[in-house]
Design a protein around this motif. Structure first.
Motif, PDB file in Angstrom:
ATOM      1  N   ARG A 119       0.836  -1.214   0.000  1.00  0.00           N
ATOM      2  CA  ARG A 119       0.000   0.000   0.000  1.00  0.00           C
ATOM      3  C   ARG A 119       0.863   1.253   0.000  1.00  0.00           C
ATOM      4  O   ARG A 119       0.516   2.241  -0.644  1.00  0.00           O
ATOM      5  N   ILE A 120       1.973   1.225   0.713  1.00  0.00           N
ATOM      6  CA  ILE A 120       2.871   2.381   0.737  1.00  0.00           C
ATOM      7  C   ILE A 120       3.371   2.680  -0.673  1.00  0.00           C
ATOM      8  O   ILE A 120       3.350   3.829  -1.119  1.00  0.00           O
ATOM      9  N   LEU A 121       3.809   1.654  -1.376  1.00  0.00           N
ATOM     10  CA  LEU A 121       4.338   1.860  -2.725  1.00  0.00           C
ATOM     11  C   LEU A 121       3.258   2.304  -3.703  1.00  0.00           C
ATOM     12  O   LEU A 121       3.449   3.252  -4.466  1.00  0.00           O
ATOM     13  N   VAL A 122       2.099   1.643  -3.686  1.00  0.00           N
ATOM     14  CA  VAL A 122       1.020   1.990  -4.615  1.00  0.00           C
ATOM     15  C   VAL A 122       0.496   3.398  -4.340  1.00  0.00           C
ATOM     16  O   VAL A 122       0.313   4.196  -5.262  1.00  0.00           O
ATOM     17  N   SER A 123       0.265   3.714  -3.063  1.00  0.00           N
ATOM     18  CA  SER A 123      -0.269   5.044  -2.759  1.00  0.00           C
ATOM     19  C   SER A 123       0.727   6.129  -3.150  1.00  0.00           C
ATOM     20  O   SER A 123       0.343   7.187  -3.641  1.00  0.00           O
ATOM     21  N   SER A 124       2.014   5.848  -2.994  1.00  0.00           N
ATOM     22  CA  SER A 124       3.023   6.837  -3.352  1.00  0.00           C
ATOM     23  C   SER A 124       3.107   7.052  -4.855  1.00  0.00           C
ATOM     24  O   SER A 124       3.302   8.178  -5.318  1.00  0.00           O
ATOM     25  N   LEU A 125       2.969   5.982  -5.618  1.00  0.00           N
ATOM     26  CA  LEU A 125       2.983   6.128  -7.074  1.00  0.00           C
ATOM     27  C   LEU A 125       1.878   7.066  -7.547  1.00  0.00           C
ATOM     28  O   LEU A 125       2.044   7.776  -8.538  1.00  0.00           O
ATOM     29  N   LEU A 126       0.764   7.082  -6.827  1.00  0.00           N
ATOM     30  CA  LEU A 126      -0.355   7.944  -7.198  1.00  0.00           C
ATOM     31  C   LEU A 126      -0.281   9.317  -6.530  1.00  0.00           C
ATOM     32  O   LEU A 126      -0.482  10.346  -7.181  1.00  0.00           O
ATOM     33  N   GLY A 157      12.213   9.286   0.016  1.00  0.00           N
ATOM     34  CA  GLY A 157      11.580   9.255   1.333  1.00  0.00           C
ATOM     35  C   GLY A 157      10.677   8.046   1.497  1.00  0.00           C
ATOM     36  O   GLY A 157      10.707   7.360   2.522  1.00  0.00           O
ATOM     37  N   VAL A 158       9.884   7.758   0.489  1.00  0.00           N
ATOM     38  CA  VAL A 158       8.991   6.600   0.526  1.00  0.00           C
ATOM     39  C   VAL A 158       9.807   5.306   0.577  1.00  0.00           C
ATOM     40  O   VAL A 158       9.466   4.377   1.311  1.00  0.00           O
ATOM     41  N   ALA A 159      10.882   5.245  -0.196  1.00  0.00           N
ATOM     42  CA  ALA A 159      11.730   4.049  -0.189  1.00  0.00           C
ATOM     43  C   ALA A 159      12.332   3.817   1.197  1.00  0.00           C
ATOM     44  O   ALA A 159      12.432   2.671   1.651  1.00  0.00           O
ATOM     45  N   ILE A 160      12.690   4.880   1.890  1.00  0.00           N
ATOM     46  CA  ILE A 160      13.226   4.745   3.247  1.00  0.00           C
ATOM     47  C   ILE A 160      12.163   4.158   4.172  1.00  0.00           C
ATOM     48  O   ILE A 160      12.435   3.232   4.938  1.00  0.00           O
ATOM     49  N   VAL A 161      10.944   4.696   4.102  1.00  0.00           N
ATOM     50  CA  VAL A 161       9.856   4.170   4.943  1.00  0.00           C
ATOM     51  C   VAL A 161       9.594   2.708   4.606  1.00  0.00           C
ATOM     52  O   VAL A 161       9.454   1.862   5.488  1.00  0.00           O
ATOM     53  N   TRP A 163      11.647   0.513   3.303  1.00  0.00           N
ATOM     54  CA  TRP A 163      12.762  -0.302   3.759  1.00  0.00           C
ATOM     55  C   TRP A 163      12.729  -0.479   5.276  1.00  0.00           C
ATOM     56  O   TRP A 163      12.934  -1.586   5.770  1.00  0.00           O
ATOM     57  N   LEU A 164      12.468   0.603   6.010  1.00  0.00           N
ATOM     58  CA  LEU A 164      12.388   0.497   7.470  1.00  0.00           C
ATOM     59  C   LEU A 164      11.270  -0.446   7.892  1.00  0.00           C
ATOM     60  O   LEU A 164      11.442  -1.247   8.817  1.00  0.00           O
ATOM     61  N   LEU A 165      10.144  -0.353   7.219  1.00  0.00           N
ATOM     62  CA  LEU A 165       9.026  -1.251   7.515  1.00  0.00           C
ATOM     63  C   LEU A 165       9.415  -2.691   7.204  1.00  0.00           C
ATOM     64  O   LEU A 165       9.133  -3.596   7.984  1.00  0.00           O
ATOM     65  N   ARG A 166      10.062  -2.905   6.105  1.00  0.00           N
ATOM     66  CA  ARG A 166      10.498  -4.254   5.734  1.00  0.00           C
ATOM     67  C   ARG A 166      11.465  -4.819   6.769  1.00  0.00           C
ATOM     68  O   ARG A 166      11.396  -5.994   7.132  1.00  0.00           O
ATOM     69  N   MET A 167      12.367  -3.959   7.261  1.00  0.00           N
ATOM     70  CA  MET A 167      13.322  -4.399   8.286  1.00  0.00           C
ATOM     71  C   MET A 167      12.585  -4.768   9.577  1.00  0.00           C
ATOM     72  O   MET A 167      12.936  -5.751  10.217  1.00  0.00           O
ATOM     73  N   ARG A 168      11.565  -4.009   9.953  1.00  0.00           N
ATOM     74  CA  ARG A 168      10.813  -4.301  11.168  1.00  0.00           C
ATOM     75  C   ARG A 168      10.074  -5.624  11.029  1.00  0.00           C
ATOM     76  O   ARG A 168      10.061  -6.435  11.949  1.00  0.00           O
ATOM     77  N   VAL A 169       9.445  -5.829   9.874  1.00  0.00           N
ATOM     78  CA  VAL A 169       8.726  -7.077   9.638  1.00  0.00           C
ATOM     79  C   VAL A 169       9.693  -8.242   9.592  1.00  0.00           C
ATOM     80  O   VAL A 169       9.438  -9.306  10.127  1.00  0.00           O
ATOM     81  N   GLY A 170      10.870  -8.029   8.979  1.00  0.00           N
ATOM     82  CA  GLY A 170      11.899  -9.056   8.909  1.00  0.00           C
ATOM     83  C   GLY A 170      12.440  -9.430  10.268  1.00  0.00           C
ATOM     84  O   GLY A 170      12.931 -10.531  10.467  1.00  0.00           O
ATOM     85  N   ASN A 171      12.358  -8.508  11.230  1.00  0.00           N
ATOM     86  CA  ASN A 171      12.824  -8.770  12.594  1.00  0.00           C
ATOM     87  C   ASN A 171      11.724  -9.342  13.466  1.00  0.00           C
ATOM     88  O   ASN A 171      11.874  -9.403  14.680  1.00  0.00           O
ATOM     89  N   GLY A 172      10.599  -9.700  12.871  1.00  0.00           N
ATOM     90  CA  GLY A 172       9.515 -10.312  13.610  1.00  0.00           C
ATOM     91  C   GLY A 172       8.542  -9.340  14.232  1.00  0.00           C
ATOM     92  O   GLY A 172       7.618  -9.747  14.919  1.00  0.00           O
ATOM     93  N   GLU A 173       8.724  -8.036  14.013  1.00  0.00           N
ATOM     94  CA  GLU A 173       7.772  -7.063  14.544  1.00  0.00           C
ATOM     95  C   GLU A 173       6.553  -7.002  13.654  1.00  0.00           C
ATOM     96  O   GLU A 173       6.623  -7.186  12.441  1.00  0.00           O
ATOM     97  N   THR A 174       5.434  -6.713  14.251  1.00  0.00           N
ATOM     98  CA  THR A 174       4.213  -6.521  13.492  1.00  0.00           C
ATOM     99  C   THR A 174       4.120  -5.057  13.123  1.00  0.00           C
ATOM    100  O   THR A 174       4.187  -4.191  13.989  1.00  0.00           O
ATOM    101  N   PRO A 175       3.950  -4.735  11.820  1.00  0.00           N
ATOM    102  CA  PRO A 175       3.844  -3.331  11.435  1.00  0.00           C
ATOM    103  C   PRO A 175       2.542  -2.745  11.972  1.00  0.00           C
ATOM    104  O   PRO A 175       1.562  -3.446  12.186  1.00  0.00           O
ATOM    105  N   ALA A 176       2.556  -1.448  12.180  1.00  0.00           N
ATOM    106  CA  ALA A 176       1.354  -0.771  12.636  1.00  0.00           C
ATOM    107  C   ALA A 176       0.284  -0.882  11.555  1.00  0.00           C
ATOM    108  O   ALA A 176       0.583  -0.815  10.367  1.00  0.00           O
TER     109      ALA A 176
END
Length: 179
Positions: A119-126, A157-161, A163-176
């Protein structure tokens, strides 16, 4: 860090950065070679604000993570000093562009049903081109150089968000969840 400290830091940084970026567009603050670069080509003028504005999206996402849709109130709050410092034209251009961007983001987040990272990527493209075109046109700063640079800055900026979200999910955290 306590929740109150996270809210204060994330929302405060977001509001301050909105004010800073808009302040950089005030004509009296445009210094050739420092905050703007004019070209004699079809690309037109490039502004420092176009380069750094993408980080507003990073800060907005962190503020929204802490306070949900109340981030819209923070945006309106940021509009007050922008109005005072830069005048109503720039403040209205900024708020109008942000409303268009947020409405686009909301629609994508609400109706696609895709995972948050997608959703982050799609919404940003628009929303990024819509936001950029609206602001630059309404503020009178639309040039090919400014448009392309600002879209690319926001994409970073979107790519940073993302990537950070991907890192959190990769570490077992549940994204907000999307708010």
């Amino acid at each position: 860090m306590s929740r109150a400290a996270r809210v204060t830091l994330s929302v405060g940084a977001y509001v301050a950065f909105i004010v800073l970026v808009n302040w950089l567009f005030i004509p009296e603050n445009l210094i050739e070679g420092v905050t703007q670069w004019s070209t004699n080509s079809w690309m037109g003028t490039l502004y420092l604000a176009n380069v750094i504005v993408g980080f507003v999206f990073v800060l907005r996402d962190y503020a929204q993570r802490e306070i949900g849709h109340k981030v819209l109130l923070a945006t309106a709050l940021a509009g007050l000093p922008v109005w005072w410092l830069a005048g109503p034209g720039l403040a209205i251009a900024s708020l109008t562009a942000f409303i268009l961007s947020e409405t686009t983001d909301w629609a994508v987040y609400s109706f696609t049903g895709r995972p948050l990272q997608q959703r982050i990527l799609v919404s940003s493209l628009l929303s990024v081109p819509v936001d950029t075109l609206a602001f630059q046109h309404l503020a009178g700063y639309l040039t090919p150089a400014a448009f392309v640079t600002e879209v690319l800055s926001k994409a970073v900026g979107v790519a940073i968000v993302w990537w950070l979200l991907r890192m959190r999910v990769g570490n077992g955290e549940t994204p907000a969840a999307a708010h």
